[in-house]
Design an enzyme around this catalytic site. Structure first.
Site, PDB file in Angstrom:
ATOM      1  N   HIS A   1       3.624   1.715  -1.781  1.00 43.25           N
ATOM      2  CA  HIS A   1       3.875   1.966  -3.212  1.00 43.25           C
ATOM      3  C   HIS A   1       2.597   2.441  -3.900  1.00 43.25           C
ATOM      4  O   HIS A   1       2.633   3.367  -4.720  1.00 43.25           O
ATOM      5  CB  HIS A   1       4.343   0.679  -3.905  1.00 43.25           C
ATOM      6  CG  HIS A   1       5.628   0.103  -3.396  1.00 43.25           C
ATOM      7  ND1 HIS A   1       5.695  -1.089  -2.722  1.00 43.25           N
ATOM      8  CD2 HIS A   1       6.910   0.556  -3.474  1.00 43.25           C
ATOM      9  CE1 HIS A   1       6.959  -1.354  -2.411  1.00 43.25           C
ATOM     10  NE2 HIS A   1       7.717  -0.364  -2.850  1.00 43.25           N
TER      11      HIS A   1
ATOM     12  N   GLY B   1       8.721   8.103  -1.427  1.00 39.74           N
ATOM     13  CA  GLY B   1       8.058   8.019  -0.137  1.00 39.74           C
ATOM     14  C   GLY B   1       8.881   8.664   0.966  1.00 39.74           C
ATOM     15  O   GLY B   1      10.107   8.520   1.005  1.00 39.74           O
TER      16      GLY B   1
ATOM     17  N   MET C   1       4.864   0.332   6.314  1.00 41.15           N
ATOM     18  CA  MET C   1       4.859  -0.748   5.322  1.00 41.15           C
ATOM     19  C   MET C   1       6.195  -0.800   4.611  1.00 41.15           C
ATOM     20  O   MET C   1       6.789   0.240   4.307  1.00 41.15           O
ATOM     21  CB  MET C   1       3.730  -0.530   4.327  1.00 41.15           C
ATOM     22  CG  MET C   1       2.395  -0.750   4.966  1.00 41.15           C
ATOM     23  SD  MET C   1       1.128  -0.931   3.732  1.00 41.15           S
ATOM     24  CE  MET C   1      -0.281  -1.117   4.812  1.00 41.15           C
ATOM     25  N   SER C   2       6.661  -2.014   4.375  1.00 39.54           N
ATOM     26  CA  SER C   2       7.934  -2.212   3.698  1.00 39.54           C
ATOM     27  C   SER C   2       7.932  -3.607   3.088  1.00 39.54           C
ATOM     28  O   SER C   2       7.387  -4.547   3.685  1.00 39.54           O
ATOM     29  CB  SER C   2       9.085  -2.112   4.709  1.00 39.54           C
ATOM     30  OG  SER C   2      10.261  -2.675   4.161  1.00 39.54           O
TER      31      SER C   2
ATOM     32  N   GLU D   1       0.813  -1.220   0.000  1.00 41.16           N
ATOM     33  CA  GLU D   1       0.000   0.000   0.000  1.00 41.16           C
ATOM     34  C   GLU D   1       0.850   1.275   0.000  1.00 41.16           C
ATOM     35  O   GLU D   1       0.394   2.329  -0.436  1.00 41.16           O
ATOM     36  CB  GLU D   1      -0.970   0.007   1.189  1.00 41.16           C
ATOM     37  CG  GLU D   1      -2.085  -1.036   1.078  1.00 41.16           C
ATOM     38  CD  GLU D   1      -2.879  -0.917  -0.219  1.00 41.16           C
ATOM     39  OE1 GLU D   1      -3.146   0.212  -0.665  1.00 41.16           O
ATOM     40  OE2 GLU D   1      -3.204  -1.982  -0.803  1.00 41.16           O
TER      41      GLU D   1
HETATM   42  P1  AMP Z   1      11.221   0.465  -2.641  1.00 37.18           P
HETATM   43  O1  AMP Z   1      10.464  -0.452  -3.528  1.00 37.18           O
HETATM   44  O2  AMP Z   1      11.356  -0.010  -1.230  1.00 37.18           O
HETATM   45  O3  AMP Z   1      12.522   0.942  -3.254  1.00 37.18           O
HETATM   46  O4  AMP Z   1      10.332   1.780  -2.514  1.00 37.18           O
HETATM   47  C1  AMP Z   1       9.897   2.472  -3.656  1.00 37.18           C
HETATM   48  C2  AMP Z   1       9.309   3.779  -3.213  1.00 37.18           C
HETATM   49  O5  AMP Z   1       8.200   3.541  -2.351  1.00 37.18           O
HETATM   50  C3  AMP Z   1      10.295   4.651  -2.426  1.00 37.18           C
HETATM   51  O6  AMP Z   1      10.149   5.990  -2.839  1.00 37.18           O
HETATM   52  C4  AMP Z   1       9.842   4.442  -1.007  1.00 37.18           C
HETATM   53  O7  AMP Z   1      10.145   5.537  -0.159  1.00 37.18           O
HETATM   54  C5  AMP Z   1       8.352   4.295  -1.179  1.00 37.18           C
HETATM   55  N1  AMP Z   1       7.774   3.600  -0.025  1.00 37.18           N
HETATM   56  C6  AMP Z   1       8.187   2.417   0.500  1.00 37.18           C
HETATM   57  N2  AMP Z   1       7.458   2.119   1.596  1.00 37.18           N
HETATM   58  C7  AMP Z   1       6.578   3.131   1.761  1.00 37.18           C
HETATM   59  C8  AMP Z   1       5.568   3.425   2.728  1.00 37.18           C
HETATM   60  N3  AMP Z   1       5.310   2.600   3.748  1.00 37.18           N
HETATM   61  N4  AMP Z   1       4.854   4.556   2.593  1.00 37.18           N
HETATM   62  C9  AMP Z   1       5.107   5.413   1.558  1.00 37.18           C
HETATM   63  N5  AMP Z   1       6.050   5.201   0.621  1.00 37.18           N
HETATM   64  C10 AMP Z   1       6.778   4.072   0.712  1.00 37.18           C
END
Ligand code: AMP
Length: 287
Positions: free
Chosen positions: A38, A148, A185-186, A36
């Site tokens: 993303h 994010g 979220m991660s 969520e």
């Molecule tokens: P990632 O796939 O972890 O590289 O994240 C891709 C993008 O999604 C990055 O800009 C992150 O900061 C953003 N993002 C990851 N987790 C979250 C979250 N819980 N809330 C908002 N944005 C997020």
């Protein structure tokens, strides 16, 4: 929704969209395993832009050799259907060879902002991030790119890169999306076992404690950091604290006396996953 695996293909899709009248092209760079958080970036892009591109690329150059590159989740089909249902126009999902052909030799490095927190604990990480993000900007040519606040330092570093290199786009930073219990979220949350998952909300709880202490008048960063560390020690004993920092939101320099807005950022290493989180504390309403 179109899926492009090559640079030529995605360039052609964006060019066709522009010829077809798309005024604003939005890009959401991701490493997939979409959640969520993303989707909130994708929804923001879909709300503002005429053509939305999501890149899905687990970028090898931002992982250190001891990190989780090979085990990073890659649920491709789920990701594509999630993108489709959120109105994405094109997904760019290149191979590592497409992005880094033999002989690839360029690196983009932002100094200063990258020297603390994640940059200090993950040497080379932001060079990998900046280089891949710059490539994605050059490949897609977006008017707006969405990041994010969850990765606060990353968003600051990208904004600096864009400003210093006169990249012709706007960076939008969207709020952190959390689980009901506060855990940010991660994609890496999926690694946590039950005991770790039970303790993981302590990260957010400790940030809330820090914010409360500051709002109640505590101005000495070291004392706030000590309280955060002791809450983490008590409620997340499986986690090892990498850092807790209170920094200026723009320079990311450590703050000693809290006078203006600050960001409190932390990283905690559980046996199965290293988690990061942060909170922006605005001082205009503080005591
Ligand atoms: P990632 O796939 O972890 O590289 O994240 C891709 C993008 O999604 C990055 O800009 C992150 O900061 C953003 N993002 C990851 N987790 C979250 C979250 N819980 N809330 C908002 N944005 C997020």
């Amino acid at each position: 929704m179109k899926v492009a695996k090559t640079i030529d293909e995605i360039r052609r899709l964006v060019a066709d969209a522009r010829v077809g009248g798309a005024g604003l092209v939005g890009l959401v760079p991701t490493m997939g395993a979409l959640h969520e958080g993303h989707f909130s970036l994708i929804d923001a892009a879909a709300g503002e832009c005429d053509f939305v591109v999501v890149s899905i690329f687990v970028n090898p150059t931002q992982f250190a050799p001891n990190e989780d590159f090979s085990s990073y989740p890659r649920p491709v089909e789920n990701d594509l259907s999630g993108c489709e249902s959120h109105g994405v126009d094109a997904v760019f999902a290149p191979s590592a060879g497409e992005m880094y052909p033999d002989g690839f030799a360029a690196t983009i490095s932002v100094s200063g902002l990258t020297e603390s927190m994640e940059g200090r604990h993950r040497p080379g990480h932001f060079d990998g991030v900046c280089t891949v993000v710059a490539k994605l900007f050059n490949i897609v040519g977006p008017d707006v790119a969405y990041f994010g606040a969850k990765d606060y330092q990353q968003s600051a570093v990208i904004r600096k890169m864009v400003a210093d290199l006169d990249m012709p786009l706007r960076i939008a930073v969207c709020l952190t999306i959390r689980e009901a219990d506060g855990l940010a979220m991660s994609s890496r949350n999926a690694y946590l076992d039950d005991a770790e998952r039970t303790q993981a909300p302590a990260l957010y709880e400790s940030l809330c404690l820090a914010e409360r202490l500051i709002r109640e008048g505590e101005r000495t960063a070291a004392r706030v950091i000590e309280s955060v560390q002791s809450l983490l020690g008590e409620k997340a004993p499986l986690g090892e604290v990498d850092y807790v920092a209170i920094v200026d939101p723009d320079s990311l320099a450590a703050v000693e006396e809290i006078e203006g807005d600050v960001v409190i950022a932390l990283a905690v290493k559980f046996p199965s996953a290293r988690l990061i989180d942060n909170m922006f504390v605005e001082m205009k309403n503080a005591k």
